[in-house]
Design a protein around this motif. Structure first.
Motif, PDB file in Angstrom:
ATOM      1  N   PRO A 191      -6.974  10.025  -0.102  1.00  0.00           N
ATOM      2  CA  PRO A 191      -5.615  10.537   0.155  1.00  0.00           C
ATOM      3  C   PRO A 191      -5.576  11.732   1.089  1.00  0.00           C
ATOM      4  CG  PRO A 191      -5.887  10.004  -2.166  1.00  0.00           C
ATOM      5  CD  PRO A 191      -7.243   9.878  -1.538  1.00  0.00           C
ATOM      6  N   ASP A 192      -6.567  12.617   0.979  1.00  0.00           N
ATOM      7  CA  ASP A 192      -6.540  13.818   1.832  1.00  0.00           C
ATOM      8  C   ASP A 192      -6.926  13.519   3.279  1.00  0.00           C
ATOM      9  OD1 ASP A 192      -9.091  13.194   0.990  1.00  0.00           O
ATOM     10  OD2 ASP A 192      -9.791  15.260   0.946  1.00  0.00           O
ATOM     11  N   GLU A 193      -7.397  12.292   3.550  1.00  0.00           N
ATOM     12  CA  GLU A 193      -7.748  11.898   4.915  1.00  0.00           C
ATOM     13  C   GLU A 193      -6.819  10.794   5.424  1.00  0.00           C
ATOM     14  OE1 GLU A 193     -11.843  10.899   5.437  1.00  0.00           O
ATOM     15  OE2 GLU A 193     -12.546  12.427   4.035  1.00  0.00           O
ATOM     16  N   LYS A 194      -5.657  10.655   4.793  1.00  0.00           N
ATOM     17  CA  LYS A 194      -4.752   9.558   5.088  1.00  0.00           C
ATOM     18  C   LYS A 194      -4.395   9.483   6.570  1.00  0.00           C
ATOM     19  CE  LYS A 194      -0.188   7.741   3.831  1.00  0.00           C
ATOM     20  NZ  LYS A 194       1.003   7.921   2.949  1.00  0.00           N
ATOM     21  N   ALA A 198      -5.502   6.513   9.201  1.00  0.00           N
ATOM     22  CA  ALA A 198      -4.470   5.735   9.894  1.00  0.00           C
ATOM     23  C   ALA A 198      -4.676   5.772  11.405  1.00  0.00           C
ATOM     24  CB  ALA A 198      -3.088   6.270   9.531  1.00  0.00           C
ATOM     25  N   ALA A 199      -5.105   6.921  11.919  1.00  0.00           N
ATOM     26  CA  ALA A 199      -5.343   7.033  13.357  1.00  0.00           C
ATOM     27  C   ALA A 199      -6.515   6.164  13.790  1.00  0.00           C
ATOM     28  CB  ALA A 199      -5.605   8.496  13.721  1.00  0.00           C
ATOM     29  N   ARG A 200      -7.581   6.149  12.993  1.00  0.00           N
ATOM     30  CA  ARG A 200      -8.737   5.311  13.322  1.00  0.00           C
ATOM     31  C   ARG A 200      -8.369   3.832  13.214  1.00  0.00           C
ATOM     32  NH1 ARG A 200     -11.454   9.603  10.567  1.00  0.00           N
ATOM     33  NH2 ARG A 200     -11.392   8.525   8.556  1.00  0.00           N
ATOM     34  N   ARG A 201      -7.543   3.499  12.237  1.00  0.00           N
ATOM     35  CA  ARG A 201      -7.115   2.108  12.106  1.00  0.00           C
ATOM     36  C   ARG A 201      -6.287   1.687  13.313  1.00  0.00           C
ATOM     37  NH1 ARG A 201      -4.272   2.191   7.279  1.00  0.00           N
ATOM     38  NH2 ARG A 201      -2.374   2.711   8.412  1.00  0.00           N
ATOM     39  N   LEU A 237       1.419  -8.285   1.092  1.00  0.00           N
ATOM     40  CA  LEU A 237       0.029  -8.142   0.669  1.00  0.00           C
ATOM     41  C   LEU A 237      -0.404  -6.695   0.855  1.00  0.00           C
ATOM     42  CD1 LEU A 237      -2.859  -9.038  -0.074  1.00  0.00           C
ATOM     43  CD2 LEU A 237      -3.158  -9.708   2.327  1.00  0.00           C
ATOM     44  N   VAL A 238      -0.830  -6.070  -0.251  1.00  0.00           N
ATOM     45  CA  VAL A 238      -1.367  -4.714  -0.190  1.00  0.00           C
ATOM     46  C   VAL A 238      -2.871  -4.809  -0.419  1.00  0.00           C
ATOM     47  CG1 VAL A 238      -1.293  -2.389  -1.146  1.00  0.00           C
ATOM     48  CG2 VAL A 238       0.796  -3.773  -1.086  1.00  0.00           C
ATOM     49  N   VAL A 239      -3.637  -4.383   0.563  1.00  0.00           N
ATOM     50  CA  VAL A 239      -5.090  -4.410   0.500  1.00  0.00           C
ATOM     51  C   VAL A 239      -5.585  -3.066  -0.003  1.00  0.00           C
ATOM     52  CG1 VAL A 239      -7.210  -4.658   1.865  1.00  0.00           C
ATOM     53  CG2 VAL A 239      -5.215  -6.076   2.387  1.00  0.00           C
ATOM     54  N   LYS A 240      -6.527  -3.105  -0.950  1.00  0.00           N
ATOM     55  CA  LYS A 240      -7.100  -1.854  -1.430  1.00  0.00           C
ATOM     56  C   LYS A 240      -7.718  -1.082  -0.262  1.00  0.00           C
ATOM     57  CE  LYS A 240      -8.130  -2.735  -6.282  1.00  0.00           C
ATOM     58  NZ  LYS A 240      -9.179  -2.753  -7.330  1.00  0.00           N
ATOM     59  N   HIS A 241      -7.624   0.228  -0.335  1.00  0.00           N
ATOM     60  CA  HIS A 241      -8.104   1.132   0.712  1.00  0.00           C
ATOM     61  C   HIS A 241      -7.240   1.079   1.970  1.00  0.00           C
ATOM     62  CE1 HIS A 241     -11.558   1.843  -1.808  1.00  0.00           C
ATOM     63  NE2 HIS A 241     -11.827   0.553  -1.819  1.00  0.00           N
ATOM     64  N   MET A 242      -6.121   0.344   1.905  1.00  0.00           N
ATOM     65  CA  MET A 242      -5.193   0.295   3.021  1.00  0.00           C
ATOM     66  C   MET A 242      -3.762   0.231   2.464  1.00  0.00           C
ATOM     67  SD  MET A 242      -5.677  -2.114   6.404  1.00  0.00           S
ATOM     68  CE  MET A 242      -4.869  -3.578   5.751  1.00  0.00           C
ATOM     69  N   PRO A 243      -3.412   1.154   1.546  1.00  0.00           N
ATOM     70  CA  PRO A 243      -2.122   1.039   0.841  1.00  0.00           C
ATOM     71  C   PRO A 243      -0.912   1.293   1.726  1.00  0.00           C
ATOM     72  CG  PRO A 243      -3.190   3.125   0.314  1.00  0.00           C
ATOM     73  CD  PRO A 243      -4.196   2.321   1.096  1.00  0.00           C
ATOM     74  N   ASP A 244      -1.116   1.939   2.856  1.00  0.00           N
ATOM     75  CA  ASP A 244       0.004   2.282   3.736  1.00  0.00           C
ATOM     76  C   ASP A 244       0.181   1.292   4.885  1.00  0.00           C
ATOM     77  OD1 ASP A 244      -2.449   3.044   4.780  1.00  0.00           O
ATOM     78  OD2 ASP A 244      -1.633   4.749   5.900  1.00  0.00           O
TER      79      ASP A 244
END
Length: 396
Positions: A191-194, A198-201, A237-244
């Motif tokens: 969470p603290d690196e959200k 997201a930027a790397r994704r 579809l919500v993938v774990k480690h990608m909730p946003d």
């Protein structure tokens, strides 16, 4: 202790080897595993900041059964019919060229239906191209995630699974280039690196942007399912480690998914320790939303070892407590009415063991195919559990 030969020098799997790997990696030297007299070619990978010697694609059967790099012969699983056509191994470069039966570009906006687990049972699919499920199985196998020993308990989380899949994909190519360039596996979410995640994704998924040619580019995603959330139509579809970053599943696709993978859903709902893994292709619609095109599911144990039936789960749970290594056999494109090895035990003496589970009420074709499979590998002992006749037999 395992020994290797690098640039004509024999090294043990200890301090002397670790010191030599960085130099060999920089010089692109190919190590030889000395489990066989003539050596078996391997390669060096940089993994979690360390240099490791890894098995070449689909080469596990070339190693001695006592070797840590050994894998069961291709003929015992669904991999056998794929080698040489759907999967072509470049032994010189250590790369597997894959032929896929699903597209990585899309014309139009309508998603394809969910990939059916049983639809691959045709001569064309078995011998010519990899289905989505078969690609997931190949990634899992080459990432060494089909292997298990009790010594690894507590050491295989999503971070390890992700790193193994990405490393395996770097040794595979598809028509557009390296599989790693079109494969997205979400990193462990903190969470603290959200924002940073997201930027790397966004950088990784930049290739999905519309090229203006009328075709939408697609990517392959492998991840663990967290939930299929209700939506006005279909599911999110919500993938774990990608909730946003939810993905849209259209209603028709969702209905087919529920029907095709009813067994996987049942196991997932029955035990929260099981992992439901998805592989899918996805692209962006006109509004920039991520939309699932094709999709397949795979259920695994808490140790991330795939399984198909309650009997197979029982066997894997029994083996998971042992310190001997077990290797799960996978079906790839084969339908459920074809025999495949359930598990291989490479270490027992005097011979490795191939473990088969025969369901009740199989037909004569199944029995004939099983007998031929066992007869073709006389160097392995066969252990057979006919699940309709009683409880699990004594382990070898």
């Amino acid at each position: 202790m395992r020994r290797y030969r690098i640039d004509g020098i024999e090294l043990a799997e200890a301090t002397e080897l670790a010191a030599a790997l960085a130099d060999a990696f920089a010089r692109k030297l190919r190590p030889l595993c000395l489990c066989r007299p003539d050596g078996v070619a391997m390669y060096i990978a940089r993994f979690d900041g360390q240099h490791l010697i890894k098995r070449m694609p689909s080469s596990g059967g070339n190693h001695d059964p006592s070797c840590g790099s050994y894998q069961p012969p291709h003929e015992l699983s669904g991999l056998g019919p794929l080698i040489g056509d759907a999967i072509r191994i470049d032994e010189e470069n250590g790369v597997a060229a894959l032929r896929l039966d699903f597209p990585l570009a899309k014309t139009g906006s309508r998603p394809a239906p969910a990939a059916e687990a049983s639809a691959a049972d045709t001569v064309k699919n078995v011998s010519k191209r990899l289905s989505l499920r078969a690609l997931l199985h190949y990634l899992w196998q080459e990432g060494e995630l089909t292997e298990w020993t009790a010594a690894w308990a507590g050491k295989r989380g999503w971070g390890r699974v992700r790193a193994s899949l990405i490393e395996a994909s770097r040794r595979m190519t598809v028509s557009s280039g390296s599989l790693s360039e079109v494969l997205f596996v979400p990193e462990v979410f903190h969470p603290d690196e959200k924002s940073a995640i997201a930027a790397r994704r966004a950088v990784s998924l930049a290739g999905l942007a519309n090229s203006g040619t009328g075709k939408r580019k697609l990517m392959v995603l492998v991840g663990e399912v967290k939930e299929f959330a209700e939506a006005r139509s279909g599911r999110r579809l919500v993938v774990k480690h990608m909730p946003d970053y939810p993905l849209v599943i259209e209603e028709e696709t969702w209905k087919r998914l529920e029907k095709t993978f009813a067994t996987e859903f049942a196991f997932w709902n029955a035990d929260p320790s099981h992992h439901l893994v998805t592989i899918l292709t996805f692209g962006l619609n006109a509004g920039g939303l991520a939309v699932v095109e094709e999709m397949a599911l795979m259920i695994t144990t808490e140790n991330w070892v795939p399984f198909e039936t309650a009997h197979e789960l029982q066997l894997l749970e029994r083996l998971a407590r042992l310190r001997r290594k077990s290797v799960k056999g996978l079906r790839f494109n084969l339908s459920n009415d074809k025999p495949v090895v359930s598990v291989t035990l490479p270490e027992p003496r005097p011979d490795p063991v191939a473990m088969f589970i025969v369901p009740p009420d199989v037909d004569d074709d199944f029995e004939v195919a099983l007998a031929e499979m066992i007869e073709a590998r006389p160097e392995m002992r066969a252990w057979i559990w006919r699940s309709g006749e009683g409880d699990i037999p004594k382990l070898p």
